[in-house]
Scaffold this active site. Structure first.
Site, PDB file in Angstrom:
ATOM      1  N   GLU A   1      -7.769   0.101   5.185  1.00  0.00           N
ATOM      2  CA  GLU A   1      -6.313  -0.085   5.020  1.00  0.00           C
ATOM      3  C   GLU A   1      -5.678  -0.528   6.330  1.00  0.00           C
ATOM      4  OE1 GLU A   1      -5.302   3.098   1.463  1.00  0.00           O
ATOM      5  OE2 GLU A   1      -5.217   3.788   3.515  1.00  0.00           O
TER       6      GLU A   1
ATOM      7  N   LYS B   1      -1.618   7.949   6.480  1.00  0.00           N
ATOM      8  CA  LYS B   1      -2.362   7.416   5.335  1.00  0.00           C
ATOM      9  C   LYS B   1      -3.789   7.953   5.398  1.00  0.00           C
ATOM     10  CE  LYS B   1      -2.135   3.115   4.142  1.00  0.00           C
ATOM     11  NZ  LYS B   1      -2.201   3.552   2.747  1.00  0.00           N
ATOM     12  N   GLY B   2      -4.489   7.800   4.278  1.00  0.00           N
ATOM     13  CA  GLY B   2      -5.901   8.171   4.273  1.00  0.00           C
ATOM     14  C   GLY B   2      -6.238   9.338   3.373  1.00  0.00           C
ATOM     15  N   GLY B   3      -5.230   9.800   2.603  1.00  0.00           N
ATOM     16  CA  GLY B   3      -5.504  10.886   1.655  1.00  0.00           C
ATOM     17  C   GLY B   3      -6.627  10.522   0.700  1.00  0.00           C
ATOM     18  N   GLY B   4      -6.740   9.232   0.406  1.00  0.00           N
ATOM     19  CA  GLY B   4      -7.805   8.768  -0.483  1.00  0.00           C
ATOM     20  C   GLY B   4      -9.060   8.359   0.273  1.00  0.00           C
TER      21      GLY B   4
ATOM     22  N   ASP C   1       0.842  -1.205   0.000  1.00  0.00           N
ATOM     23  CA  ASP C   1       0.000   0.000   0.000  1.00  0.00           C
ATOM     24  C   ASP C   1       0.874   1.251   0.000  1.00  0.00           C
ATOM     25  OD1 ASP C   1      -2.264   1.581   0.063  1.00  0.00           O
ATOM     26  OD2 ASP C   1      -3.038   0.771   1.938  1.00  0.00           O
ATOM     27  N   GLY C   2       0.309   2.344  -0.453  1.00  0.00           N
ATOM     28  CA  GLY C   2       1.015   3.621  -0.467  1.00  0.00           C
ATOM     29  C   GLY C   2       0.894   4.339   0.868  1.00  0.00           C
TER      30      GLY C   2
ATOM     31  N   LYS D   1       7.459  11.698  -0.358  1.00  0.00           N
ATOM     32  CA  LYS D   1       6.634  11.366   0.809  1.00  0.00           C
ATOM     33  C   LYS D   1       7.465  11.233   2.095  1.00  0.00           C
ATOM     34  CE  LYS D   1       2.820  10.560  -1.723  1.00  0.00           C
ATOM     35  NZ  LYS D   1       2.254   9.256  -1.957  1.00  0.00           N
TER      36      LYS D   1
HETATM   37  C1  A5P Z   1      -5.771   5.971   0.630  1.00  0.00           C
HETATM   38  O1  A5P Z   1      -6.730   6.238   1.578  1.00  0.00           O
HETATM   39  C2  A5P Z   1      -4.449   6.383   1.144  1.00  0.00           C
HETATM   40  O2  A5P Z   1      -4.095   5.920   2.388  1.00  0.00           O
HETATM   41  C3  A5P Z   1      -3.339   6.146   0.154  1.00  0.00           C
HETATM   42  O3  A5P Z   1      -2.688   4.947   0.376  1.00  0.00           O
HETATM   43  C4  A5P Z   1      -2.393   7.257   0.307  1.00  0.00           C
HETATM   44  O4  A5P Z   1      -3.168   8.440   0.297  1.00  0.00           O
HETATM   45  C5  A5P Z   1      -1.354   7.306  -0.784  1.00  0.00           C
HETATM   46  O5  A5P Z   1      -1.977   7.615  -1.993  1.00  0.00           O
HETATM   47  P1  A5P Z   1      -1.140   7.904  -3.292  1.00  0.00           P
HETATM   48  O6  A5P Z   1      -0.384   6.680  -3.606  1.00  0.00           O
HETATM   49  O7  A5P Z   1      -2.208   8.219  -4.320  1.00  0.00           O
HETATM   50  O8  A5P Z   1      -0.277   9.086  -3.010  1.00  0.00           O
END
Ligand code: A5P
Length: 225
Positions: free
Chosen positions: A102, A93-96, A80-81, A120
């Site tokens: 997650e 985390k959690g921008g999305g 995961d990112g 990052k």
């Molecule tokens: C999703 O809720 C996030 O936790 C993503 O894993 C995190 O925001 C990284 O997103 P990007 O890979 O789009 O930067």
């Protein structure tokens, strides 16, 4: 070379035949899911669980077999990112907006591989507003309690509509910079009734962080033994 793609493809090298894989969410995890789809089409026998409806839909389109959560006891490996990573390996985390699923999947994974581009990596967490998932009931009160702890807290919206997570909850984005003690902040936030989960992922959950730069240089940092 796209650094997100490079980091994602490096982490996918950890996948072995027969594993149950946790699929992350976001623009970096997208590349991991693409690569896993390619390997599955070439004959790799794995099954997956997804951290969001978006990632689940993508995986299904690519032919990756998806398991119901009720059929999963533990996950072998999750990729995961992250939005920010500090020097100790703690994450935001959690921008999305997928932080709750997650975190559940990362917690239940034997290995959690984080994939990021070099932008990052930070000295201290918190310049990226910390996403906190809150339940809709009395969310005004929960926001008030959060505002006692942060410089600012904003209820996330998309085009004037309150953002609703895959779990039917809301997201409060808080400015807690600098987060000098992520574990204490996480515990403090979770002590507020109405907070479902925070976007702080503590280092003990993290197995490796794979960082890639714009020139294709990839560095994998081991966090947990
Ligand atoms: C999703 O809720 C996030 O936790 C993503 O894993 C995190 O925001 C990284 O997103 P990007 O890979 O789009 O930067």
């Amino acid at each position: 070379m796209n650094p997100k793609k490079a980091a994602a493809e490096k982490a996918v090298e950890n996948i072995r035949e027969g594993m149950i894989i946790g699929l992350g969410t976001g623009s970096t995890a997208f590349w991991a899911i693409q690569k896993i789809g390619e390997l599955v089409r070439a004959g790799l026998d794995i099954k997956a669980v997804a951290t969001s409806i978006q990632s689940e839909n993508l995986a299904r389109e690519l032919g990756i077999p998806i398991l119901a959560f009720s059929d999963v006891v533990s996950v072998d490996l999750t990729i995961d990112g992250a939005d920010e990573v500090d020097r100790q390996g703690n994450l935001i985390k959690g921008g999305g907006g997928a932080l709750l699923r997650e975190k559940i999947i990362a917690y239940n994974s034997k290995a959690f591989h984080v994939i990021v581009d070099h932008k990052k990596m930070v000295e201290q967490l918190g310049k990226f507003p910390l996403p906190v998932e809150i339940i809709p009931f009395a969310h005004e009160l929960t926001l008030k309690r959060l505002r006692e702890l942060a410089a600012t807290v904003v209820l996330r919206k998309t085009e004037d509509k309150i953002f609703i997570t895959d779990n039917g909850n809301m997201i409060a984005d808080g400015n807690f910079y600098p987060v000098s003690d992520p574990a204490s902040l996480d515990a403090r936030l979770k002590s507020i009734p109405g907070v479902a989960e925070t976007g702080l992922f503590l280092r003990h959950m993290v197995t490796t962080i794979t960082v890639s730069d714009d020139h294709g240089n990839i560095n994998t940092i081991r966090i947990a033994p």
